[in-house]
Design a protein around this motif. Structure first.
Motif, PDB file in Angstrom:
ATOM      1  N   PHE A  55       1.017  -1.673  -0.089  1.00  0.00           N
ATOM      2  CA  PHE A  55       0.040  -0.085  -0.541  1.00  0.00           C
ATOM      3  C   PHE A  55       0.662   1.230  -0.440  1.00  0.00           C
ATOM      4  O   PHE A  55       0.718   2.000  -0.366  1.00  0.00           O
ATOM      5  N   LEU A  56       1.360   1.398   1.144  1.00  0.00           N
ATOM      6  CA  LEU A  56       2.722   2.434   0.551  1.00  0.00           C
ATOM      7  C   LEU A  56       3.458   2.309  -0.818  1.00  0.00           C
ATOM      8  O   LEU A  56       3.932   3.775  -0.603  1.00  0.00           O
ATOM      9  N   PHE A  57       3.706   0.809  -1.188  1.00  0.00           N
ATOM     10  CA  PHE A  57       4.649   1.395  -1.771  1.00  0.00           C
ATOM     11  C   PHE A  57       3.600   2.168  -3.778  1.00  0.00           C
ATOM     12  O   PHE A  57       4.710   3.095  -4.261  1.00  0.00           O
ATOM     13  N   VAL A  58       2.244   1.382  -3.505  1.00  0.00           N
ATOM     14  CA  VAL A  58       2.090   2.532  -4.264  1.00  0.00           C
ATOM     15  C   VAL A  58       1.384   3.501  -4.574  1.00  0.00           C
ATOM     16  O   VAL A  58       0.797   4.159  -5.073  1.00  0.00           O
ATOM     17  N   LEU A  59       0.968   4.065  -3.133  1.00  0.00           N
ATOM     18  CA  LEU A  59       0.855   5.703  -2.578  1.00  0.00           C
ATOM     19  C   LEU A  59       1.698   6.295  -3.441  1.00  0.00           C
ATOM     20  O   LEU A  59       2.066   7.759  -3.471  1.00  0.00           O
ATOM     21  N   TYR A  60       3.603   5.912  -2.613  1.00  0.00           N
ATOM     22  CA  TYR A  60       4.201   6.704  -3.146  1.00  0.00           C
ATOM     23  C   TYR A  60       4.938   6.641  -4.602  1.00  0.00           C
ATOM     24  O   TYR A  60       4.889   7.858  -5.096  1.00  0.00           O
ATOM     25  N   TYR A  61       4.071   5.823  -5.656  1.00  0.00           N
ATOM     26  CA  TYR A  61       3.958   5.819  -6.850  1.00  0.00           C
ATOM     27  C   TYR A  61       3.817   6.100  -7.211  1.00  0.00           C
ATOM     28  O   TYR A  61       3.640   7.112  -8.317  1.00  0.00           O
ATOM     29  N   ARG A  62       2.407   6.762  -6.825  1.00  0.00           N
ATOM     30  CA  ARG A  62       1.318   6.897  -7.674  1.00  0.00           C
ATOM     31  C   ARG A  62       1.589   8.875  -7.582  1.00  0.00           C
ATOM     32  O   ARG A  62       1.309   9.259  -8.412  1.00  0.00           O
ATOM     33  N   ARG A  63       2.548   9.632  -6.363  1.00  0.00           N
ATOM     34  CA  ARG A  63       2.144  11.009  -6.166  1.00  0.00           C
ATOM     35  C   ARG A  63       3.591  10.972  -6.807  1.00  0.00           C
ATOM     36  O   ARG A  63       3.799  12.516  -6.589  1.00  0.00           O
ATOM     37  N   TYR A  64       4.997  10.566  -6.629  1.00  0.00           N
ATOM     38  CA  TYR A  64       5.918  10.883  -7.170  1.00  0.00           C
ATOM     39  C   TYR A  64       6.553  10.138  -8.306  1.00  0.00           C
ATOM     40  O   TYR A  64       7.198  11.265  -8.651  1.00  0.00           O
ATOM     41  N   VAL A  65       6.064   9.094  -9.084  1.00  0.00           N
ATOM     42  CA  VAL A  65       6.582   9.060  -9.803  1.00  0.00           C
ATOM     43  C   VAL A  65       6.051   8.997 -11.200  1.00  0.00           C
ATOM     44  O   VAL A  65       4.857   9.123 -11.592  1.00  0.00           O
ATOM     45  N   PRO A  66       5.944   9.724 -12.082  1.00  0.00           N
ATOM     46  CA  PRO A  66       5.831  10.639 -13.121  1.00  0.00           C
ATOM     47  C   PRO A  66       5.358   9.388 -14.074  1.00  0.00           C
ATOM     48  O   PRO A  66       5.784   8.578 -14.186  1.00  0.00           O
ATOM     49  N   ILE A  67       3.788   9.474 -15.193  1.00  0.00           N
ATOM     50  CA  ILE A  67       4.069   8.391 -16.060  1.00  0.00           C
ATOM     51  C   ILE A  67       4.386   8.164 -16.807  1.00  0.00           C
ATOM     52  O   ILE A  67       5.048   9.514 -17.305  1.00  0.00           O
TER      53      ILE A  67
ATOM     54  N   VAL B 100      -0.606  23.118 -14.916  1.00  0.00           N
ATOM     55  CA  VAL B 100      -0.213  24.009 -13.760  1.00  0.00           C
ATOM     56  C   VAL B 100      -0.342  24.520 -12.840  1.00  0.00           C
ATOM     57  O   VAL B 100      -1.851  24.112 -12.441  1.00  0.00           O
ATOM     58  N   THR B 101       0.661  23.231 -11.405  1.00  0.00           N
ATOM     59  CA  THR B 101      -0.089  23.616  -9.907  1.00  0.00           C
ATOM     60  C   THR B 101       1.585  23.995  -9.314  1.00  0.00           C
ATOM     61  O   THR B 101       2.409  22.903  -9.564  1.00  0.00           O
ATOM     62  N   PRO B 102       1.733  24.260  -7.690  1.00  0.00           N
ATOM     63  CA  PRO B 102       3.067  24.150  -7.544  1.00  0.00           C
ATOM     64  C   PRO B 102       3.338  22.747  -6.895  1.00  0.00           C
ATOM     65  O   PRO B 102       4.268  23.200  -6.174  1.00  0.00           O
ATOM     66  N   LYS B 103       2.402  22.021  -6.739  1.00  0.00           N
ATOM     67  CA  LYS B 103       2.488  20.952  -6.176  1.00  0.00           C
ATOM     68  C   LYS B 103       2.765  19.183  -7.053  1.00  0.00           C
ATOM     69  O   LYS B 103       1.929  19.419  -7.690  1.00  0.00           O
ATOM     70  N   ARG B 104       4.406  19.658  -7.200  1.00  0.00           N
ATOM     71  CA  ARG B 104       4.622  18.153  -8.149  1.00  0.00           C
ATOM     72  C   ARG B 104       4.111  17.076  -8.121  1.00  0.00           C
ATOM     73  O   ARG B 104       4.081  16.375  -9.154  1.00  0.00           O
ATOM     74  N   SER B 105       3.341  16.447  -6.976  1.00  0.00           N
ATOM     75  CA  SER B 105       2.828  15.225  -5.884  1.00  0.00           C
ATOM     76  C   SER B 105       1.367  15.610  -7.169  1.00  0.00           C
ATOM     77  O   SER B 105       0.795  14.857  -7.656  1.00  0.00           O
ATOM     78  N   ALA B 106       0.525  16.784  -7.051  1.00  0.00           N
ATOM     79  CA  ALA B 106      -0.340  16.953  -7.419  1.00  0.00           C
ATOM     80  C   ALA B 106      -0.065  16.943  -8.638  1.00  0.00           C
ATOM     81  O   ALA B 106      -1.235  16.616  -9.935  1.00  0.00           O
ATOM     82  N   GLY B 107       0.787  17.509  -9.504  1.00  0.00           N
ATOM     83  CA  GLY B 107       1.019  17.890 -11.011  1.00  0.00           C
ATOM     84  C   GLY B 107       0.956  15.540 -11.707  1.00  0.00           C
ATOM     85  O   GLY B 107       0.159  15.905 -12.349  1.00  0.00           O
ATOM     86  N   PHE B 108       1.310  15.291 -10.957  1.00  0.00           N
ATOM     87  CA  PHE B 108       1.324  13.766 -11.620  1.00  0.00           C
ATOM     88  C   PHE B 108      -0.005  12.992 -11.023  1.00  0.00           C
ATOM     89  O   PHE B 108       0.105  12.510 -12.631  1.00  0.00           O
ATOM     90  N   LEU B 109      -0.846  13.255  -9.952  1.00  0.00           N
ATOM     91  CA  LEU B 109      -1.468  12.712 -10.120  1.00  0.00           C
ATOM     92  C   LEU B 109      -2.985  12.992 -11.074  1.00  0.00           C
ATOM     93  O   LEU B 109      -3.358  12.486 -11.666  1.00  0.00           O
ATOM     94  N   ALA B 110      -2.057  14.713 -11.365  1.00  0.00           N
ATOM     95  CA  ALA B 110      -3.377  14.691 -12.749  1.00  0.00           C
ATOM     96  C   ALA B 110      -3.164  13.979 -13.616  1.00  0.00           C
ATOM     97  O   ALA B 110      -3.838  14.366 -14.622  1.00  0.00           O
TER      98      ALA B 110
END
Length: 140
Positions: free
Chosen positions: A22-34, A99-109
């Protein structure tokens, strides 16, 4: 009795493994770009806007953050609503710059847009307010 202890330890190890996944998936989705997400700088944005006037700028900040500091020419759809209302402003064949100042939000979007069928997705990796590529909108 030893059998019960062994089963208890086994359940703890399984629970720990599930939690780690679960932690790995959460981290991956937020911090690794598609795959296919392209990064853009302010200078690239200016050039892209000149070459492609129909380029869509998507601001995924919450409405309260957006209203406190809006940017001209951006479409504001908060990240939580993006999966449900993107089709009111965007089409899958649009070129979209997130366009967002939060990188993790950009990757999720970007993940949400790719899942919806978008293929031309960019992430603006700099704050372009200083160079005037993104201008503040007056809310008067």
């Amino acid at each position: 009795m030893m059998h019960m202890t062994l089963m208890g330890e086994c359940y703890v190890l399984i629970a720990l493994a599930v939690f780690m996944v679960f932690l790995f998936v959460l981290y991956y989705r937020r911090y690794v770009p598609i795959t296919g997400l392209r990064f853009m700088k302010c200078s690239d944005l200016r050039l892209a806007q000149k070459e492609c006037p129909e380029l869509k700028l998507l601001d995924v900040r919450d409405v309260s953050e957006f209203m406190a500091n809006p940017w001209k020419e951006t479409i504001n759809i908060s990240l939580g609503r993006l999966s449900y209302v993107w089709d009111q402003e965007l089409k899958p064949d649009d070129s979209v710059v997130i366009v967002t100042p939060k990188r993790s939000a950009g990757f999720l979007a970007a993940r949400k847009l790719k899942k919806a069928g978008f293929t031309s997705i960019f992430y603006l990796q700099e704050d372009c307010t200083a160079c005037n590529s993104l201008q503040r909108a007056s809310m008067n």
